[in-house]
Scaffold this motif. Structure first.
Motif, PDB file in Angstrom:
ATOM      1  N   ARG A 123       0.837  -1.211   0.000  1.00  0.00           N
ATOM      2  CA  ARG A 123       0.000   0.000   0.000  1.00  0.00           C
ATOM      3  C   ARG A 123       0.866   1.253   0.000  1.00  0.00           C
ATOM      4  NH1 ARG A 123      -3.226  -2.825   3.526  1.00  0.00           N
ATOM      5  NH2 ARG A 123      -2.326  -1.769   5.334  1.00  0.00           N
ATOM      6  N   ASP A 124       1.965   1.222   0.762  1.00  0.00           N
ATOM      7  CA  ASP A 124       2.885   2.360   0.769  1.00  0.00           C
ATOM      8  C   ASP A 124       3.443   2.650  -0.624  1.00  0.00           C
ATOM      9  OD1 ASP A 124       2.551   2.781   3.468  1.00  0.00           O
ATOM     10  OD2 ASP A 124       4.468   1.868   4.049  1.00  0.00           O
ATOM     11  N   LEU A 125       3.590   1.608  -1.403  1.00  0.00           N
ATOM     12  CA  LEU A 125       4.085   1.757  -2.773  1.00  0.00           C
ATOM     13  C   LEU A 125       2.974   2.036  -3.776  1.00  0.00           C
ATOM     14  CD1 LEU A 125       6.632  -1.204  -2.851  1.00  0.00           C
ATOM     15  CD2 LEU A 125       7.158   1.231  -2.722  1.00  0.00           C
ATOM     16  N   GLY A 126       1.734   1.938  -3.311  1.00  0.00           N
ATOM     17  CA  GLY A 126       0.602   2.156  -4.205  1.00  0.00           C
ATOM     18  C   GLY A 126       0.302   0.960  -5.087  1.00  0.00           C
ATOM     19  N   LEU A 127       0.645  -0.240  -4.602  1.00  0.00           N
ATOM     20  CA  LEU A 127       0.420  -1.462  -5.381  1.00  0.00           C
ATOM     21  C   LEU A 127      -0.515  -2.404  -4.650  1.00  0.00           C
ATOM     22  CD1 LEU A 127       4.106  -2.275  -6.385  1.00  0.00           C
ATOM     23  CD2 LEU A 127       2.341  -1.322  -7.855  1.00  0.00           C
ATOM     24  N   THR A 128      -1.241  -3.181  -5.434  1.00  0.00           N
ATOM     25  CA  THR A 128      -2.031  -4.265  -4.856  1.00  0.00           C
ATOM     26  C   THR A 128      -1.175  -5.530  -4.854  1.00  0.00           C
ATOM     27  OG1 THR A 128      -2.919  -5.021  -6.966  1.00  0.00           O
ATOM     28  CG2 THR A 128      -4.157  -3.276  -5.820  1.00  0.00           C
ATOM     29  N   GLU A 129      -1.627  -6.525  -4.134  1.00  0.00           N
ATOM     30  CA  GLU A 129      -0.902  -7.798  -4.114  1.00  0.00           C
ATOM     31  C   GLU A 129      -0.846  -8.406  -5.510  1.00  0.00           C
ATOM     32  OE1 GLU A 129      -0.928 -12.136  -1.869  1.00  0.00           O
ATOM     33  OE2 GLU A 129      -2.505 -10.698  -1.444  1.00  0.00           O
ATOM     34  N   GLY A 130      -1.949  -8.316  -6.241  1.00  0.00           N
ATOM     35  CA  GLY A 130      -1.990  -8.852  -7.607  1.00  0.00           C
ATOM     36  C   GLY A 130      -1.011  -8.159  -8.528  1.00  0.00           C
ATOM     37  N   GLU A 131      -0.929  -6.825  -8.429  1.00  0.00           N
ATOM     38  CA  GLU A 131       0.020  -6.082  -9.267  1.00  0.00           C
ATOM     39  C   GLU A 131       1.459  -6.465  -8.940  1.00  0.00           C
ATOM     40  OE1 GLU A 131      -2.423  -1.903  -9.935  1.00  0.00           O
ATOM     41  OE2 GLU A 131      -1.319  -2.225  -8.063  1.00  0.00           O
ATOM     42  N   ALA A 132       1.741  -6.593  -7.651  1.00  0.00           N
ATOM     43  CA  ALA A 132       3.097  -6.961  -7.233  1.00  0.00           C
ATOM     44  C   ALA A 132       3.458  -8.355  -7.712  1.00  0.00           C
ATOM     45  CB  ALA A 132       3.216  -6.870  -5.716  1.00  0.00           C
ATOM     46  N   LEU A 133       2.547  -9.293  -7.578  1.00  0.00           N
ATOM     47  CA  LEU A 133       2.828 -10.662  -8.024  1.00  0.00           C
ATOM     48  C   LEU A 133       2.967 -10.741  -9.538  1.00  0.00           C
ATOM     49  CD1 LEU A 133       0.565 -12.767  -5.645  1.00  0.00           C
ATOM     50  CD2 LEU A 133       3.052 -12.475  -5.573  1.00  0.00           C
ATOM     51  N   ARG A 134       2.147  -9.984 -10.244  1.00  0.00           N
ATOM     52  CA  ARG A 134       2.249  -9.966 -11.709  1.00  0.00           C
ATOM     53  C   ARG A 134       3.622  -9.437 -12.135  1.00  0.00           C
ATOM     54  NH1 ARG A 134      -2.525  -8.578 -12.496  1.00  0.00           N
ATOM     55  NH2 ARG A 134      -2.284  -6.364 -12.103  1.00  0.00           N
ATOM     56  N   GLU A 135       4.077  -8.382 -11.483  1.00  0.00           N
ATOM     57  CA  GLU A 135       5.395  -7.822 -11.786  1.00  0.00           C
ATOM     58  C   GLU A 135       6.504  -8.811 -11.407  1.00  0.00           C
ATOM     59  OE1 GLU A 135       8.288  -5.239 -13.130  1.00  0.00           O
ATOM     60  OE2 GLU A 135       6.123  -5.101 -13.413  1.00  0.00           O
ATOM     61  N   ALA A 136       6.358  -9.453 -10.259  1.00  0.00           N
ATOM     62  CA  ALA A 136       7.379 -10.393  -9.789  1.00  0.00           C
ATOM     63  C   ALA A 136       7.506 -11.606 -10.706  1.00  0.00           C
ATOM     64  CB  ALA A 136       7.042 -10.838  -8.368  1.00  0.00           C
ATOM     65  N   ARG A 137       6.441 -11.971 -11.368  1.00  0.00           N
ATOM     66  CA  ARG A 137       6.451 -13.162 -12.235  1.00  0.00           C
ATOM     67  C   ARG A 137       6.957 -12.874 -13.646  1.00  0.00           C
ATOM     68  NH1 ARG A 137       0.648 -14.953 -10.061  1.00  0.00           N
ATOM     69  NH2 ARG A 137       1.350 -16.103  -8.235  1.00  0.00           N
ATOM     70  N   ARG A 138       7.134 -11.595 -13.975  1.00  0.00           N
ATOM     71  CA  ARG A 138       7.623 -11.266 -15.309  1.00  0.00           C
ATOM     72  C   ARG A 138       9.037 -11.803 -15.497  1.00  0.00           C
ATOM     73  NH1 ARG A 138       7.247  -5.033 -16.103  1.00  0.00           N
ATOM     74  NH2 ARG A 138       8.420  -5.618 -17.923  1.00  0.00           N
ATOM     75  N   PRO A 139       9.361 -12.255 -16.693  1.00  0.00           N
ATOM     76  CA  PRO A 139      10.723 -12.732 -16.939  1.00  0.00           C
ATOM     77  C   PRO A 139      11.719 -11.581 -16.827  1.00  0.00           C
ATOM     78  CG  PRO A 139       9.421 -12.758 -18.961  1.00  0.00           C
ATOM     79  CD  PRO A 139       8.499 -12.344 -17.865  1.00  0.00           C
ATOM     80  N   PHE A 140      12.947 -11.878 -16.449  1.00  0.00           N
ATOM     81  CA  PHE A 140      13.928 -10.835 -16.203  1.00  0.00           C
ATOM     82  C   PHE A 140      14.275 -10.030 -17.449  1.00  0.00           C
ATOM     83  CE2 PHE A 140      16.533 -14.461 -17.373  1.00  0.00           C
ATOM     84  CZ  PHE A 140      17.490 -13.912 -18.198  1.00  0.00           C
ATOM     85  N   TRP A 141      14.071 -10.582 -18.627  1.00  0.00           N
ATOM     86  CA  TRP A 141      14.389  -9.857 -19.847  1.00  0.00           C
ATOM     87  C   TRP A 141      13.273  -8.922 -20.295  1.00  0.00           C
ATOM     88  CZ3 TRP A 141      13.618 -15.147 -19.664  1.00  0.00           C
ATOM     89  CH2 TRP A 141      12.446 -15.613 -20.240  1.00  0.00           C
ATOM     90  N   ASP A 142      12.150  -8.992 -19.615  1.00  0.00           N
ATOM     91  CA  ASP A 142      10.981  -8.188 -19.983  1.00  0.00           C
ATOM     92  C   ASP A 142      10.953  -6.887 -19.218  1.00  0.00           C
ATOM     93  OD1 ASP A 142       8.617  -7.465 -21.148  1.00  0.00           O
ATOM     94  OD2 ASP A 142       7.389  -8.725 -19.856  1.00  0.00           O
TER      95      ASP A 142
END
Length: 61
Positions: free
Chosen positions: A42-61
């Protein structure tokens, strides 16, 4: 034979080592993002879903 002028990274001004280092930072940052709790997200302005979606992105993306 390649010269530095013909290498793709030479045109961008970044060495292959710099590009690899940047990818490693991306991987670590995304792994840390996946571990943040709801309060920190919340401090970052992100939801759990947004954070997980970003975390799952491949490193080259």
């Amino acid at each position: 034979m390649f010269t530095t002028a013909t290498l793709p990274h030479a045109r961008t001004g970044t060495s292959i080592v710099d590009r690899i280092a940047a990818r490693l930072v991306t991987m670590r940052t995304r792994a840390q993002l996946a571990k943040l709790d709801d309060h920190m997200l919340r401090d970052l302005g992100l939801t759990e879903g947004e954070a997980l979606r970003e975390a799952r992105r491949p490193f080259w993306d």
